[in-house]
Scaffold this motif. Structure first.
Motif, PDB file in Angstrom:
ATOM      1  N   VAL A  48      42.904 -30.945  32.046  1.00  0.00           N
ATOM      2  CA  VAL A  48      41.498 -31.318  32.248  1.00  0.00           C
ATOM      3  C   VAL A  48      41.353 -32.228  33.472  1.00  0.00           C
ATOM      4  O   VAL A  48      40.443 -32.052  34.284  1.00  0.00           O
ATOM      5  CB  VAL A  48      40.921 -31.993  30.983  1.00  0.00           C
ATOM      6  CG1 VAL A  48      39.512 -32.491  31.237  1.00  0.00           C
ATOM      7  CG2 VAL A  48      40.949 -31.036  29.810  1.00  0.00           C
ATOM      8  N   GLU A  49      42.272 -33.192  33.615  1.00  0.00           N
ATOM      9  CA  GLU A  49      42.208 -34.104  34.753  1.00  0.00           C
ATOM     10  C   GLU A  49      42.402 -33.347  36.066  1.00  0.00           C
ATOM     11  O   GLU A  49      41.709 -33.601  37.054  1.00  0.00           O
ATOM     12  CB  GLU A  49      43.267 -35.206  34.631  1.00  0.00           C
ATOM     13  CG  GLU A  49      43.053 -36.151  33.480  1.00  0.00           C
ATOM     14  CD  GLU A  49      43.543 -35.592  32.144  1.00  0.00           C
ATOM     15  OE1 GLU A  49      44.393 -34.681  32.154  1.00  0.00           O
ATOM     16  OE2 GLU A  49      43.048 -36.045  31.104  1.00  0.00           O
ATOM     17  N   GLN A  96      39.221 -31.421  36.906  1.00  0.00           N
ATOM     18  CA  GLN A  96      38.173 -32.272  37.456  1.00  0.00           C
ATOM     19  C   GLN A  96      38.464 -32.628  38.911  1.00  0.00           C
ATOM     20  O   GLN A  96      37.567 -32.607  39.752  1.00  0.00           O
ATOM     21  CB  GLN A  96      38.020 -33.535  36.611  1.00  0.00           C
ATOM     22  CG  GLN A  96      37.447 -33.266  35.245  1.00  0.00           C
ATOM     23  CD  GLN A  96      37.519 -34.465  34.330  1.00  0.00           C
ATOM     24  OE1 GLN A  96      38.315 -35.374  34.541  1.00  0.00           O
ATOM     25  NE2 GLN A  96      36.702 -34.455  33.280  1.00  0.00           N
ATOM     26  N   GLN A  97      39.720 -32.928  39.198  1.00  0.00           N
ATOM     27  CA  GLN A  97      40.107 -33.271  40.565  1.00  0.00           C
ATOM     28  C   GLN A  97      39.942 -32.064  41.491  1.00  0.00           C
ATOM     29  O   GLN A  97      39.384 -32.171  42.581  1.00  0.00           O
ATOM     30  CB  GLN A  97      41.555 -33.753  40.589  1.00  0.00           C
ATOM     31  CG  GLN A  97      42.049 -34.132  41.955  1.00  0.00           C
ATOM     32  CD  GLN A  97      43.516 -34.523  41.941  1.00  0.00           C
ATOM     33  OE1 GLN A  97      44.208 -34.330  40.941  1.00  0.00           O
ATOM     34  NE2 GLN A  97      43.994 -35.048  43.045  1.00  0.00           N
ATOM     35  N   LEU A 152      38.002 -29.505  41.056  1.00  0.00           N
ATOM     36  CA  LEU A 152      36.580 -29.191  41.174  1.00  0.00           C
ATOM     37  C   LEU A 152      35.925 -30.067  42.236  1.00  0.00           C
ATOM     38  O   LEU A 152      35.162 -29.576  43.072  1.00  0.00           O
ATOM     39  CB  LEU A 152      35.881 -29.374  39.825  1.00  0.00           C
ATOM     40  CG  LEU A 152      34.391 -29.057  39.780  1.00  0.00           C
ATOM     41  CD1 LEU A 152      34.119 -27.608  40.148  1.00  0.00           C
ATOM     42  CD2 LEU A 152      33.819 -29.365  38.414  1.00  0.00           C
ATOM     43  N   ALA A 153      36.242 -31.352  42.234  1.00  0.00           N
ATOM     44  CA  ALA A 153      35.674 -32.261  43.232  1.00  0.00           C
ATOM     45  C   ALA A 153      36.118 -31.864  44.643  1.00  0.00           C
ATOM     46  O   ALA A 153      35.302 -31.837  45.573  1.00  0.00           O
ATOM     47  CB  ALA A 153      36.093 -33.699  42.928  1.00  0.00           C
ATOM     48  N   ALA A 175      34.279 -24.962  37.007  1.00  0.00           N
ATOM     49  CA  ALA A 175      33.247 -25.566  36.167  1.00  0.00           C
ATOM     50  C   ALA A 175      33.159 -24.856  34.819  1.00  0.00           C
ATOM     51  O   ALA A 175      32.990 -25.499  33.776  1.00  0.00           O
ATOM     52  CB  ALA A 175      31.900 -25.517  36.879  1.00  0.00           C
ATOM     53  N   LEU A 214      36.091 -25.962  32.647  1.00  0.00           N
ATOM     54  CA  LEU A 214      35.876 -27.324  32.141  1.00  0.00           C
ATOM     55  C   LEU A 214      34.891 -27.322  30.974  1.00  0.00           C
ATOM     56  O   LEU A 214      35.122 -27.966  29.945  1.00  0.00           O
ATOM     57  CB  LEU A 214      35.332 -28.215  33.262  1.00  0.00           C
ATOM     58  CG  LEU A 214      36.349 -29.042  34.014  1.00  0.00           C
ATOM     59  CD1 LEU A 214      35.688 -29.776  35.165  1.00  0.00           C
ATOM     60  CD2 LEU A 214      37.076 -30.001  33.121  1.00  0.00           C
ATOM     61  N   THR A 215      33.791 -26.601  31.125  1.00  0.00           N
ATOM     62  CA  THR A 215      32.791 -26.524  30.063  1.00  0.00           C
ATOM     63  C   THR A 215      33.380 -25.890  28.816  1.00  0.00           C
ATOM     64  O   THR A 215      33.141 -26.359  27.700  1.00  0.00           O
ATOM     65  CB  THR A 215      31.572 -25.706  30.538  1.00  0.00           C
ATOM     66  OG1 THR A 215      31.064 -26.305  31.723  1.00  0.00           O
ATOM     67  CG2 THR A 215      30.495 -25.655  29.480  1.00  0.00           C
ATOM     68  N   GLU A 256      35.477 -28.399  27.012  1.00  0.00           N
ATOM     69  CA  GLU A 256      34.693 -29.464  26.380  1.00  0.00           C
ATOM     70  C   GLU A 256      34.085 -28.983  25.062  1.00  0.00           C
ATOM     71  O   GLU A 256      33.916 -29.763  24.136  1.00  0.00           O
ATOM     72  CB  GLU A 256      33.587 -29.933  27.319  1.00  0.00           C
ATOM     73  CG  GLU A 256      34.089 -30.744  28.482  1.00  0.00           C
ATOM     74  CD  GLU A 256      32.998 -31.085  29.480  1.00  0.00           C
ATOM     75  OE1 GLU A 256      31.837 -30.671  29.270  1.00  0.00           O
ATOM     76  OE2 GLU A 256      33.310 -31.750  30.484  1.00  0.00           O
TER      77      GLU A 256
END
Length: 63
Positions: free
Chosen positions: A11-12, A15-16, A18-19, A54, A57-58, A61
């Motif tokens: 997950v981390e 997120q990285q 994705l940014a 994205a 990630l969704t 979650e």
């Protein structure tokens, strides 16, 4: 980035990544508006990678 590669990330890392990819996408759009890119298909490829990240990630979650 392929979907199989994305599923292996934590997950981390998602997120990285994705940014980073979002920043790359905005940079490509700005560069293309100033001067046309040699390969404008890069924009589409990057946009789709952002969507894949994205979505994954969704999905995680909601689990």
């Amino acid at each position: 980035m392929k979907q199989a590669e994305i599923k292996e990330l934590s997950v981390e890392e998602l997120q990285q990544k994705l940014a980073e990819t979002k920043k790359e996408y905005t940079d490509l759009k700005v560069a293309h508006s100033v001067t046309p890119l040699e390969n404008p298909l890069q924009i589409r490829k990057t946009r789709r990678t952002v969507a894949r990240l994205a979505t994954e990630l969704t999905k995680r979650e909601l689990q």
